[in-house]
Design a protein around this motif. Structure first.
Motif, PDB file in Angstrom:
ATOM      1  N   PHE A  10      -1.866 -11.937   4.447  1.00  0.00           N
ATOM      2  CA  PHE A  10      -2.853 -11.028   3.859  1.00  0.00           C
ATOM      3  C   PHE A  10      -3.388 -10.066   4.910  1.00  0.00           C
ATOM      4  CE2 PHE A  10      -7.273 -10.066   2.671  1.00  0.00           C
ATOM      5  CZ  PHE A  10      -7.045  -9.379   1.491  1.00  0.00           C
ATOM      6  N   LEU A  11      -3.703 -10.585   6.079  1.00  0.00           N
ATOM      7  CA  LEU A  11      -4.184  -9.733   7.161  1.00  0.00           C
ATOM      8  C   LEU A  11      -3.105  -8.753   7.612  1.00  0.00           C
ATOM      9  CD1 LEU A  11      -6.462  -9.064   9.146  1.00  0.00           C
ATOM     10  CD2 LEU A  11      -5.595 -10.876  10.611  1.00  0.00           C
ATOM     11  N   PHE A  12      -1.873  -9.219   7.689  1.00  0.00           N
ATOM     12  CA  PHE A  12      -0.767  -8.360   8.101  1.00  0.00           C
ATOM     13  C   PHE A  12      -0.536  -7.229   7.092  1.00  0.00           C
ATOM     14  CE2 PHE A  12       3.720  -7.208   8.416  1.00  0.00           C
ATOM     15  CZ  PHE A  12       3.800  -6.908   9.763  1.00  0.00           C
ATOM     16  N   ILE A  13      -0.610  -7.547   5.808  1.00  0.00           N
ATOM     17  CA  ILE A  13      -0.429  -6.528   4.762  1.00  0.00           C
ATOM     18  C   ILE A  13      -1.495  -5.442   4.895  1.00  0.00           C
ATOM     19  CG2 ILE A  13      -0.656  -6.135   2.263  1.00  0.00           C
ATOM     20  CD1 ILE A  13       2.028  -7.210   2.927  1.00  0.00           C
ATOM     21  N   ASN A  14      -2.738  -5.831   5.112  1.00  0.00           N
ATOM     22  CA  ASN A  14      -3.804  -4.841   5.246  1.00  0.00           C
ATOM     23  C   ASN A  14      -3.637  -3.991   6.496  1.00  0.00           C
ATOM     24  OD1 ASN A  14      -5.807  -5.045   3.015  1.00  0.00           O
ATOM     25  ND2 ASN A  14      -5.664  -7.193   3.575  1.00  0.00           N
ATOM     26  N   CYS A  15      -3.206  -4.586   7.581  1.00  0.00           N
ATOM     27  CA  CYS A  15      -2.947  -3.806   8.795  1.00  0.00           C
ATOM     28  C   CYS A  15      -1.757  -2.871   8.600  1.00  0.00           C
ATOM     29  CB  CYS A  15      -2.705  -4.739   9.975  1.00  0.00           C
ATOM     30  SG  CYS A  15      -4.152  -5.694  10.448  1.00  0.00           S
ATOM     31  N   PHE A  16      -0.744  -3.339   7.893  1.00  0.00           N
ATOM     32  CA  PHE A  16       0.424  -2.509   7.608  1.00  0.00           C
ATOM     33  C   PHE A  16       0.029  -1.293   6.765  1.00  0.00           C
ATOM     34  CE2 PHE A  16       4.056  -1.459   4.866  1.00  0.00           C
ATOM     35  CZ  PHE A  16       4.977  -1.104   5.842  1.00  0.00           C
ATOM     36  N   ILE A  17      -0.843  -1.494   5.795  1.00  0.00           N
ATOM     37  CA  ILE A  17      -1.315  -0.382   4.966  1.00  0.00           C
ATOM     38  C   ILE A  17      -2.050   0.646   5.829  1.00  0.00           C
ATOM     39  CG2 ILE A  17      -2.950   0.229   3.136  1.00  0.00           C
ATOM     40  CD1 ILE A  17      -2.154  -2.432   1.769  1.00  0.00           C
ATOM     41  N   TYR A  18      -2.858   0.189   6.771  1.00  0.00           N
ATOM     42  CA  TYR A  18      -3.560   1.101   7.678  1.00  0.00           C
ATOM     43  C   TYR A  18      -2.569   1.905   8.509  1.00  0.00           C
ATOM     44  CZ  TYR A  18      -6.556   2.850  11.379  1.00  0.00           C
ATOM     45  OH  TYR A  18      -7.208   3.673  12.255  1.00  0.00           O
ATOM     46  N   TYR A  19      -1.589   1.217   9.119  1.00  0.00           N
ATOM     47  CA  TYR A  19      -0.588   1.922   9.925  1.00  0.00           C
ATOM     48  C   TYR A  19       0.202   2.909   9.082  1.00  0.00           C
ATOM     49  CZ  TYR A  19      -1.145  -1.081  14.019  1.00  0.00           C
ATOM     50  OH  TYR A  19      -1.628  -1.728  15.131  1.00  0.00           O
ATOM     51  N   LEU A  20       0.541   2.526   7.872  1.00  0.00           N
ATOM     52  CA  LEU A  20       1.277   3.406   6.980  1.00  0.00           C
ATOM     53  C   LEU A  20       0.467   4.659   6.667  1.00  0.00           C
ATOM     54  CD1 LEU A  20       4.021   3.345   5.531  1.00  0.00           C
ATOM     55  CD2 LEU A  20       2.845   2.392   3.562  1.00  0.00           C
ATOM     56  N   TYR A  21      -0.820   4.495   6.419  1.00  0.00           N
ATOM     57  CA  TYR A  21      -1.683   5.645   6.149  1.00  0.00           C
ATOM     58  C   TYR A  21      -1.762   6.564   7.360  1.00  0.00           C
ATOM     59  CZ  TYR A  21      -5.648   8.479   4.833  1.00  0.00           C
ATOM     60  OH  TYR A  21      -6.448   9.548   4.537  1.00  0.00           O
ATOM     61  N   VAL A  22      -1.910   5.978   8.539  1.00  0.00           N
ATOM     62  CA  VAL A  22      -1.993   6.793   9.758  1.00  0.00           C
ATOM     63  C   VAL A  22      -0.692   7.555   9.980  1.00  0.00           C
ATOM     64  CG1 VAL A  22      -2.146   6.664  12.280  1.00  0.00           C
ATOM     65  CG2 VAL A  22      -3.777   5.415  10.880  1.00  0.00           C
ATOM     66  N   LEU A  23       0.444   6.903   9.762  1.00  0.00           N
ATOM     67  CA  LEU A  23       1.727   7.586   9.945  1.00  0.00           C
ATOM     68  C   LEU A  23       1.941   8.695   8.914  1.00  0.00           C
ATOM     69  CD1 LEU A  23       4.112   4.650  10.866  1.00  0.00           C
ATOM     70  CD2 LEU A  23       3.313   6.500  12.345  1.00  0.00           C
TER      71      LEU A  23
END
Length: 136
Positions: free
Chosen positions: A114-127
């Motif tokens: 769950f934590l990894f998914i939320n961090c991945f969403i953040y990185y995806l938004y930044v990219l």
């Protein structure tokens, strides 16, 4: 809708815990319920605010519109913590035979995922918005 994957994994783990002696897995079930509530809240807030500017834009930018590096550091630490939970949870699940350890390892994996998914969403938004963040 990566959060739906996390919810599905939570439901699978909850079913496994309930099928096998639910009295021994009370704490695990409480953790899974809390995790599911967070995921459902996040999903509802995403669907309600789908027409508005995402809240991630407020986190990734300063009040002047520049890139904010502090949340990026926090998210990077979140990824390290999530991998620190997912890897042992995954290994314990497949290496140990005891049912109690398998169920608890799956709960630990769920929290890390769950934590990894939320961090991945953040990185995806930044990219995806890298040019607008750097260009200002």
């Amino acid at each position: 809708m990566l959060i739906l994957i996390s919810l599905g994994l939570n439901a699978l783990t909850m079913a496994k815990a309930i099928i096998h002696k639910p009295n021994e897995y009370v704490f695990s079930c409480v953790v899974l319920v809390i995790l599911s509530i967070f995921a459902l809240f996040e999903l509802v807030m995403t669907l309600v605010n789908c027409k508005k500017e995402p809240s991630l834009s407020k986190i990734t930018r300063t009040h002047r519109g520049y890139f904010n590096p502090i949340p990026l550091i926090a998210v990077t630490l979140g990824v390290i913590i999530s991998l620190g939970l997912m890897i042992p949870g995954f290994c314990l699940y497949f290496l140990r035979e005891e049912l109690v350890i398998k169920c608890n390892a799956l709960v630990i994996f769920d929290v890390g995922f769950f934590l990894f998914i939320n961090c991945f969403i953040y990185y995806l938004y930044v990219l995806m918005h890298k040019k607008s963040l750097i260009g200002k």
